[in-house]
Structure formats: structure tokens, C-alpha cells
Design an enzyme around this catalytic site. Structure first.
Site, PDB file in Angstrom:
ATOM      1  CE  LYS A 279      -2.795   0.753   3.738  1.00 60.03           C
ATOM      2  NZ  LYS A 279      -2.779   2.130   4.249  1.00 60.03           N
TER       3      LYS A 279
ATOM      4  CG  ASP B 244       0.994   0.299   9.659  1.00 58.58           C
ATOM      5  OD1 ASP B 244       0.638   1.136  10.519  1.00 58.58           O
ATOM      6  OD2 ASP B 244       1.282   0.603   8.492  1.00 58.58           O
TER       7      ASP B 244
ATOM      8  CE  LYS C 273       0.234   4.703  12.958  1.00 59.58           C
ATOM      9  NZ  LYS C 273       0.965   5.386  11.882  1.00 59.58           N
TER      10      LYS C 273
HETATM   11  C1  S3P Z   1       2.720   5.032   6.170  1.00 58.90           C
HETATM   12  C2  S3P Z   1       3.389   5.388   7.305  1.00 58.90           C
HETATM   13  C3  S3P Z   1       2.927   5.024   8.658  1.00 58.90           C
HETATM   14  C4  S3P Z   1       1.971   3.844   8.624  1.00 58.90           C
HETATM   15  C5  S3P Z   1       0.914   4.017   7.576  1.00 58.90           C
HETATM   16  C6  S3P Z   1       1.528   4.170   6.194  1.00 58.90           C
HETATM   17  C7  S3P Z   1       3.253   5.485   4.865  1.00 58.90           C
HETATM   18  O1  S3P Z   1       2.251   6.127   9.228  1.00 58.90           O
HETATM   19  O2  S3P Z   1       1.376   3.662   9.890  1.00 58.90           O
HETATM   20  O3  S3P Z   1       0.049   2.885   7.560  1.00 58.90           O
HETATM   21  O4  S3P Z   1       2.833   4.966   3.815  1.00 58.90           O
HETATM   22  O5  S3P Z   1       4.097   6.398   4.873  1.00 58.90           O
HETATM   23  P1  S3P Z   1       3.046   7.339   9.945  1.00 58.90           P
HETATM   24  O6  S3P Z   1       4.006   7.889   8.999  1.00 58.90           O
HETATM   25  O7  S3P Z   1       1.988   8.341  10.288  1.00 58.90           O
HETATM   26  O8  S3P Z   1       3.670   6.749  11.149  1.00 58.90           O
END
Ligand code: S3P
Length: 422
Positions: free
Chosen positions: A15, A308, A335
Site C-alpha cells: 500500500k 502497523d 491511527k
Molecule cells: C505510512 C506510514 C505510517 C503507517 C501508515 C503508512 C506510509 O504512518 O502507519 O500505515 O505509507 O508512509 P506514519 O508515517 O503516520 O507513522
């Protein structure tokens, strides 16, 4: 119970990498082809947003799209708000990309996204010269007006790849150098993709430096399988006796593999092989066999490398001999839901011995769990946690969470059913 998970599967694309591929292809010089794109609703939010900004995107097959990049600085003034749905990554990375544009846009999302902090991105983007206006609570709807930006030196107050990436996406069109220092390492997909596209960017320890670029060349990318989705299969396989699962072509970027490190320390039989580097990302196979687990320390592994996966790691810990403490999980409170309290309420309802101590989660194992009858707060990873408990202890999935799980892993039920053997 005789259920086990057996077989092999190739997962839909990661993702995080998918979001970045869409955003960077949209400002590239020409026709980009993206294959094995993540299929979850979060990605549809990013695709729809770039379409509103004037980018043509065409689906050419399952998980395959063509993006007609319009070049840097060429976004069209949107005629409606950009709806980021449930996706924090869409919201925060789009803000970075738009900060140096010559348009203004309003970005919004669903009730979950409207509770999540935007100030962490707004503050550095304003320092770079953009106009960013959030609600009084520092949330979306948020308005951004692109400006001529200047590079900044910025020490991230929280370890967040989304904030780092937003600054980097702004920095590629800013004047001068930008230098970001992270408190601890976070996922580095943006850096790897930018380097692979020829952007002058260097990294060392927790520091990233970049300078502006005139263009992003058109590119092709085959997205590796999602290591975070894989966690729900890996841990179900560890817990169901007699399981043996091969996951092919998974992204094995070390900034995402913290949970594999923890599980191996807990005694998990997890092997990786055939690692190759594609567009800067290490990709390989994961082979998992059911294992007896014991507690282990996790305080020396950066939380962001497994943030995650904490919901399902906590389940693994509940089946491990001894006490496992996951420290510094404050970020889980912001989150898609307050995941820290969500994990506690689900595992508690399932019969686990678990407590929150400040920002730490403490799990006492092992004891047998039961199907929990509890609200998953519309949070995809909490819904998959509940289904993993159902699978491991009742041998069956309820299939009640198709909608929520569709945010990140719409194929979840089909994949699990294809691996489940009785
Ligand atoms: C993500 C970074 C993480 C993660 C999220 C996806 C990304 O969040 O928890 O599911 O794609 O950069 P944070 O950067 O807010 O920690």
C-alpha cells in the site's frame, strides 16, 4: 482442531509503495505503467485525487494502471475537494506534493481521517513557504495553496514516514537543500523511489538530504507484495499447528521488517530467500511454519518498523510463553482509530491477559482465546486482528468485515480461504 494454513500465495502490491508510485507518476514526464498495484480503497482515494488534479489514469487490467504524467508544476485547479477517504497517507503525501504547486486545493476525508493530526505536516510545509489551513483542532478539512518553496532543515518531532515523505515531495520543487532528521528510522520508500528516478537525494543514519529536480522521468514499476498484509497470514500460520505457507515476491525493506525480527526472536520459523532489488526495494519470498513462541524483548527495534503490525503481534505475544512488552506505542492512538485501546479491548474480550502501561502494551502469555464479540471501530487492521483470532481459535472466519478490510486488503478472505485446510 485440525485446521492449518498450507500453500503459496503472491500478495497484492504494498500500500505505501502504491501511493508513492501513483503520486510520483502523476507528476512525471509521460506514460507510466504500474502493475501489482494495491487494490484497497485507500489507493482509490489517491487515484481519484490525482484525477481531479487533471491526471489521466486508465485501468489496463487487474492491479494494472497507466498514469499519464503531466509533469511537475502542471496540476489543474481542482473544481471540488480532494476526498482522501480513510487514508492518512493520501492526505499527508498529497499536501506535500501540492505545497509547491501553483494551485489551491481543499482536502478532506471520512470521520476517522477528520480526527487525525494534520499539523505535523502543516508546520514544516508552512516553514517551506506554503499556505496551509487546518481546522482549529489541527485536522482536516485542510486548505493548501501552493507557493514558491524554499528548502528547510527539519528535525521530525515524531517518527513518521508520512511527514518525512510530505516534506520530501515538497522539497523536490523547493529552492535549495532540504535536510530532514528523524528521531528513529521510518519506512524509506519515498527516498528509494526518488533515488531510482534520478532525484539528488542522500541518506545516512536518520538523516535525509535532497535538492530540487526539474523533472521526474516516466517510469514502470511492478509493486512488491504488501509486507503488512502478509503479517496477518504469517501470524495465523505460526499459531495454527501444521501450517506451512510460502508468500512470494514480498517487499522485504528492512524499515518494514521489524515484526519479522521480533517474531524470529520469539522462536518463529520464518525464512526469506531469493532476495532481489527492484526500483531500490528488496523483494523476496517468505516461508513460514507453525511454531511454539516465547516472549522476547522488542525495545531495541524501532517502533516505526512494525507500527502497523502491533495489533497482530500482540496476538502472537498472547500465545507466547512469558511477558512481552511493546514500548512507546503512543503513535497507535492516532491511527485509523485509537488502535492502542482497540487492541486492548479486542484481546481482553478474547480472554488474553493484556494491559496498557503508559504508552507500552504488556501481554502475558500464553492462554487460550475465544472469538471476541467486540466493535472493531471500522479499522481494517483491528478487523483482521479479530479474524485472525477467529481463525486461530475457532478454525473459521466470520467474513463480517468485508468493508473495513477492503481499505487495505480486499483479497484477505479469498487468500485465507485458499490457504485454509481442514
Ligand atoms: C505510512 C506510514 C505510517 C503507517 C501508515 C503508512 C506510509 O504512518 O502507519 O500505515 O505509507 O508512509 P506514519 O508515517 O503516520 O507513522
Amino acid at each position: 482442531m485440525t485446521e492449518s494454513l498450507r500453500g503459496q500465495v503472491s500478495l497484492p502490491g504494498d500500500k505505501s509503495i502504491s501511493h508513492r508510485a501513483i503520486l510520483l507518476s502523476s507528476i512525471s514526464d509521460g506514460l507510466c505503467e504500474i502493475s501489482n498495484l494495491a487494490t484497497g480503497k485507500d489507493l482509490i482515494s489517491t487515484i481519484e485525487a490525482v484525477k481531479v488534479l487533471g491526471v489521466r489514469v486508465r485501468e489496463t487490467g487487474p492491479g494494472r494502471i497507466e498514469v499519464h504524467g503531466i509533469g511537475m508544476g502542471n496540476f489543474k485547479q481542482p473544481d471540488r475537494p480532494l476526498d482522501c477517504g480513510n487514508a492518512g497517507t493520501s492526505l499527508r503525501l498529497l499536501l506535500g506534493l501540492l505545497a509547491g504547486s501553483n494551485i489551491s486545493a481543499k482536502l478532506d476525508g471520512d470521520s476517522s481521517l477528520r480526527r487525525r493530526p494534520v499539523n505535523r505536516v502543516a508546520i514544516p510545509l508552512r516553514q517551506m513557504g506554503a499556505f496551509v489551513q487546518t481546522t482549529d483542532r489541527g485536522t482536516c478539512p485542510v486548505t493548501i495553496e501552493g507557493r514558491k518553496l524554499r528548502g528547510i532543515g527539519y528535525a521530525l518531532p515524531v517518527a513518521s514516514a508520512q511527514v518525512k515523505s510530505a516534506i520530501l515531495l515538497a522539497a523536490i520543487s523547493a529552492e535549495g537543500q532540504t535536510e530532514i532528521v528523524e528521531p528513529t528510522p521510518t519506512r524509506d520508500h519515498t527516498e528509494r523511489m526518488l533515488i531510482s528516478l534520478g532525484v539528488p537525494l542522500t541518506t545516512s543514519d536518520c538523516k535525509v538530504s535532497t535538492r530540487p529536480t526539474d523533472r521526474i522521468p516516466a517510469f514502470e514499476i511492478d509493486i512488491p507484495g504488501d509486507i503488512s498484509s502478509a503479517a496477518f497470514i504469517v501470524i495465523a500460520a505460526l499459531l495454527l499447528p501444521g501450517s506451512e505457507v510460502l508468500l512470494q515476491n514480498v517487499c522485504l525493506n528492512p524499515t518494514r521488517c521489524g515484526y519479522l525480527q521480533i517474531l524470529r526472536r520469539m522462536g518463529a520459523d520464518i525464512q526469506t530467500d531469493d532476495i532481489v532489488i527492484k526500483r531500490g526495494e528488496p523483494i523476496g519470498n517468505l516461508f513460514v511454519r507453525s511454531s511454539e513462541l516465547h516472549s522476547s524483548r522488542c525495545d531495541d527495534i524501532p517502533v516505526a518498523t512494525f507500527i502497523d503490525e502491533v495489533p497482530v503481534l500482540a496476538l502472537a505475544a498472547s500465545q507466547a510463553e512469558g511477558v512481552t512488552r511493546f514500548p512507546n506505542l503512543g503513535e497507535l492512538r492516532v491511527k485509523e482509530s485509537d488502535r492502542l485501546s482497540g487492541i486492548l479491548s479486542i484481546l481482553d474480550a478474547a480472554g488474553a491477559k493484556i494491559e496498557i502501561d503508559g504508552d507500552d502494551l504488556v501481554v502475558y502469555g500464553p492462554n487460550k482465546l475465544y472469538a471476541p464479540d467486540v466493535d472493531t471501530r471500522g479499522d481494517h487492521r483491528l478487523s483482521m486482528l479479530v479474524e485472525t483470532i477467529n481463525l486461530a481459535f475457532e478454525g473459521a472466519l466470520t467474513e463480517r468485515y468485508v468493508d473495513e478490510i477492503g481499505i487495505s486488503f480486499p483479497e484477505y478472505y479469498d487468500v485465507m480461504k485458499s490457504l485454509l485446510h481442514r
